[in-house]
Design a protein around this motif. Structure first.
Motif, PDB file in Angstrom:
ATOM      1  N   GLY A   1       0.847  -1.179   0.000  1.00 37.91           N
ATOM      2  CA  GLY A   1       0.000   0.000   0.000  1.00 37.91           C
ATOM      3  C   GLY A   1       0.885   1.231   0.000  1.00 37.91           C
ATOM      4  O   GLY A   1       1.821   1.336   0.811  1.00 37.91           O
ATOM      5  N   ILE A   2       0.647   2.139  -0.937  1.00 32.05           N
ATOM      6  CA  ILE A   2       1.485   3.330  -1.050  1.00 32.05           C
ATOM      7  C   ILE A   2       0.702   4.402  -1.813  1.00 32.05           C
ATOM      8  O   ILE A   2      -0.264   4.101  -2.521  1.00 32.05           O
ATOM      9  N   ASP A   3       1.130   5.648  -1.674  1.00 34.00           N
ATOM     10  CA  ASP A   3       0.478   6.748  -2.384  1.00 34.00           C
ATOM     11  C   ASP A   3       1.138   6.976  -3.743  1.00 34.00           C
ATOM     12  O   ASP A   3       2.336   6.737  -3.924  1.00 34.00           O
ATOM     13  N   PHE A   4       0.310   7.440  -4.688  1.00 38.57           N
ATOM     14  CA  PHE A   4       0.791   7.763  -6.025  1.00 38.57           C
ATOM     15  C   PHE A   4       0.275   9.139  -6.421  1.00 38.57           C
ATOM     16  O   PHE A   4      -0.878   9.495  -6.124  1.00 38.57           O
ATOM     17  N   ALA A   5       1.125   9.889  -7.135  1.00 38.11           N
ATOM     18  CA  ALA A   5       0.731  11.194  -7.658  1.00 38.11           C
ATOM     19  C   ALA A   5       0.140  11.034  -9.055  1.00 38.11           C
ATOM     20  O   ALA A   5       0.585  10.183  -9.836  1.00 38.11           O
ATOM     21  N   THR A   6      -0.869  11.866  -9.368  1.00 38.94           N
ATOM     22  CA  THR A   6      -1.463  11.865 -10.702  1.00 38.94           C
ATOM     23  C   THR A   6      -0.895  13.021 -11.517  1.00 38.94           C
ATOM     24  O   THR A   6      -0.200  13.901 -10.985  1.00 38.94           O
ATOM     25  N   SER A   7      -1.215  13.045 -12.801  1.00 35.04           N
ATOM     26  CA  SER A   7      -0.594  14.034 -13.692  1.00 35.04           C
ATOM     27  C   SER A   7      -1.014  15.465 -13.386  1.00 35.04           C
ATOM     28  O   SER A   7      -0.301  16.407 -13.734  1.00 35.04           O
ATOM     29  N   ASP A   8      -2.165  15.638 -12.734  1.00 36.08           N
ATOM     30  CA  ASP A   8      -2.657  16.986 -12.459  1.00 36.08           C
ATOM     31  C   ASP A   8      -2.451  17.400 -11.001  1.00 36.08           C
ATOM     32  O   ASP A   8      -3.121  18.319 -10.510  1.00 36.08           O
ATOM     33  N   GLY A   9      -1.559  16.743 -10.299  1.00 38.18           N
ATOM     34  CA  GLY A   9      -1.263  17.137  -8.932  1.00 38.18           C
ATOM     35  C   GLY A   9      -2.096  16.451  -7.874  1.00 38.18           C
ATOM     36  O   GLY A   9      -1.948  16.749  -6.684  1.00 38.18           O
ATOM     37  N   GLY A  10      -2.979  15.540  -8.285  1.00 36.62           N
ATOM     38  CA  GLY A  10      -3.740  14.781  -7.305  1.00 36.62           C
ATOM     39  C   GLY A  10      -2.876  13.690  -6.680  1.00 36.62           C
ATOM     40  O   GLY A  10      -1.736  13.448  -7.098  1.00 36.62           O
ATOM     41  N   ARG A  11      -3.405  13.039  -5.670  1.00 38.40           N
ATOM     42  CA  ARG A  11      -2.667  11.950  -5.028  1.00 38.40           C
ATOM     43  C   ARG A  11      -3.670  10.940  -4.495  1.00 38.40           C
ATOM     44  O   ARG A  11      -4.709  11.318  -3.954  1.00 38.40           O
ATOM     45  N   VAL A  12      -3.335   9.660  -4.664  1.00 34.68           N
ATOM     46  CA  VAL A  12      -4.236   8.598  -4.246  1.00 34.68           C
ATOM     47  C   VAL A  12      -3.462   7.578  -3.416  1.00 34.68           C
ATOM     48  O   VAL A  12      -2.248   7.414  -3.577  1.00 34.68           O
ATOM     49  N   MET A  13      -4.182   6.896  -2.529  1.00 35.73           N
ATOM     50  CA  MET A  13      -3.612   5.794  -1.755  1.00 35.73           C
ATOM     51  C   MET A  13      -4.175   4.506  -2.323  1.00 35.73           C
ATOM     52  O   MET A  13      -5.398   4.338  -2.429  1.00 35.73           O
ATOM     53  N   VAL A  14      -3.293   3.591  -2.693  1.00 33.12           N
ATOM     54  CA  VAL A  14      -3.690   2.325  -3.304  1.00 33.12           C
ATOM     55  C   VAL A  14      -3.196   1.188  -2.427  1.00 33.12           C
ATOM     56  O   VAL A  14      -2.039   1.197  -1.978  1.00 33.12           O
ATOM     57  N   VAL A  15      -4.063   0.208  -2.170  1.00 38.11           N
ATOM     58  CA  VAL A  15      -3.737  -0.910  -1.289  1.00 38.11           C
ATOM     59  C   VAL A  15      -4.117  -2.218  -1.988  1.00 38.11           C
ATOM     60  O   VAL A  15      -5.153  -2.300  -2.646  1.00 38.11           O
ATOM     61  N   ALA A  16      -3.262  -3.229  -1.819  1.00 39.13           N
ATOM     62  CA  ALA A  16      -3.571  -4.570  -2.328  1.00 39.13           C
ATOM     63  C   ALA A  16      -3.314  -5.563  -1.200  1.00 39.13           C
ATOM     64  O   ALA A  16      -2.211  -6.099  -1.072  1.00 39.13           O
ATOM     65  N   LEU A  17      -4.327  -5.780  -0.391  1.00 39.25           N
ATOM     66  CA  LEU A  17      -4.211  -6.709   0.737  1.00 39.25           C
ATOM     67  C   LEU A  17      -4.374  -8.158   0.287  1.00 39.25           C
ATOM     68  O   LEU A  17      -3.663  -9.046   0.756  1.00 39.25           O
ATOM     69  N   THR A  18      -5.319  -8.380  -0.608  1.00 41.48           N
ATOM     70  CA  THR A  18      -5.656  -9.739  -1.015  1.00 41.48           C
ATOM     71  C   THR A  18      -5.136 -10.025  -2.419  1.00 41.48           C
ATOM     72  O   THR A  18      -4.790  -9.112  -3.182  1.00 41.48           O
TER      73      THR A  18
END
Length: 420
Positions: free
Chosen positions: A246-263
């Motif tokens: 699970g880690i954060d990623f930046a998008t091309s327009d300055g946004g940021r998301v947290m993505v997790v893959a537990l399963t």
């Protein structure tokens, strides 16, 4: 001093079909744990009578505040309640509170406090008046030493595993998580004691230490056992999720998301939407790894993040949102609190928050109980003005006449809201 007379039962609380309708709780608590726990009971239908010091307690003006200095903190944590302003340092004031806390009836005789010092009411005092009283006392440490969320969080080791890998100092959190958890633990303890009283007729004295809540919390997550077995501190990982991917990623327009893959299914969904399935299959062969295993995704987290990062950096947030949702990836956007408010304001369906006209403050965001009974959120409510219900509660519940109330008012034993 002779007990004060008890009067007729007050009118039924609003929304009488709520689960805790008919339960009365007397609260003498400040800050977060006690008020949040009692508010949760009030949201489920209990009549919570908050006993406030005349002029307000130590948290009455706590930040955040409005530009005029009214506490948004206090009004948010004390909605749904009734406020009685009493001088607990005076014998008459203490007697009023004892009488409120020990009124006869199956739904009465419940008292919550976090007081210290001479003004604090003891269980022995209450039980002498009503043997089956339930008294829950919130402390800092079990030995009586003071503590707050930010001190116990430091004591149980959370601050030393929080923050960027390069940090050489502890990193505090801003959320008083242990306080909030203590409030819910208090509510659970009260309901358990009520159930026991219904079965046996016996009262209960319950002590709940904030430090114990925090220590039990980290122990129940396995963190203390891990520390003992490792004989070393868990490493800091910054925004990486510990033990999984699970880690954060930046998008091309300055946004940021947290993505997790537990399963494994979540991991496959993430590979599919980012078109990296073959890349990771090659990586598995090259590194003799099995990324279907959570521990392997954790071990190779930096490499996985580096492979995924270009996909996010090449897309704006709205496209990322659409594609991740379509693939059923486990993720969430980073939002500022003004964005959170805006999202709820424009929501088509009811949410856990709504807007109320809070006296002394104006129109503000207010949270309902997150419990949806019958599939629906409960009603909203405002916090009382300090001492707003003093005359009503003492008259309806203790039978105090207007003349008697006037004398108490003149003697400074009780108070009404400013300007009344």
């Amino acid at each position: 001093m002779n007990p004060l007379p008890t009067g007729p039962a007050a009118t039924a609380p609003e929304a009488p079909d709520l689960p805790l309708d008919g339960l009365d709780v007397v609260e003498c608590a400040s800050f977060v744990a006690g008020p949040s726990g009692c508010m949760a009971l009030a949201q489920l239908g209990a009549r919570v009578i908050r006993v406030d010091p005349i002029g307000g307690g130590s948290d009455h003006n706590r930040w955040p505040v409005t530009p005029d200095g009214a506490s948004l903190y206090w009004t948010a944590l004390n909605k749904y309640k009734r406020s009685v302003a009493v001088d607990l340092r005076s014998p008459q004031g203490r007697e009023l509170v004892v009488a409120l806390a020990t009124r006869p009836g199956p739904g009465n005789g419940v008292f919550v406090d976090n007081g210290v010092g001479r003004a604090r009411l003891s269980y022995e005092t209450l039980a002498a008046r009503r043997a089956d009283v339930i008294h829950l006392h919130i402390q800092g440490h079990p030995d009586g030493r003071p503590a707050v969320d930010y001190t116990v969080n430091a004591e149980v080791g959370v601050a030393t595993i929080t923050g960027p890998e390069s940090s050489a100092v502890p990193v505090n959190h801003v959320l008083p998580a242990w306080d909030l958890l203590a409030g819910m633990t208090a509510a659970t303890g009260l309901l358990a004691a009520l159930h026991r009283r219904d079965r046996t007729g016996e009262g209960e004295y319950i002590e709940l230490a904030l430090a114990d809540v925090a220590t039990a919390g980290v122990a129940n997550l396995g963190w203390l056992a891990e520390a003992e077995q490792r004989e070393a501190e868990r490493p800091r990982h910054g925004n990486h999720m510990y033990g999984s991917f699970g880690i954060d990623f930046a998008t091309s327009d300055g946004g940021r998301v947290m993505v997790v893959a537990l399963t494994e299914a979540q991991w496959q969904a993430l590979q599919g939407v980012t078109a990296t399935t073959e890349t990771f299959r090659s990586m598995e062969l090259a590194l003799n790894a099995d990324l279907s295993l959570e521990k392997e995704r954790y071990r190779l987290r930096e490499t996985i993040a580096a492979i995924l990062r270009p996909w996010f950096e090449s897309r704006p947030l709205d496209v990322v949102t659409k594609e991740l949702d379509g693939a059923r990836v486990l993720w969430g956007p980073y939002r500022g609190m003004p964005e959170v408010v805006a999202a709820h304001r424009t929501a088509e369906d009811p949410t856990v928050v709504d807007w109320v006209e809070q006296p002394g403050v104006g129109r503000v965001v207010s949270a309902r109980s997150p419990l949806r009974l019958g599939g629906a959120y409960g009603r909203t409510a405002t916090a009382p003005l300090l001492g707003e219900h003093t005359e009503e509660v003492l008259g309806d519940l203790l039978g105090i006449t207007q003349a008697e109330f006037g004398r108490l008012l003149d003697d400074g034993v009780v108070a009404l809201p400013a300007g009344r």
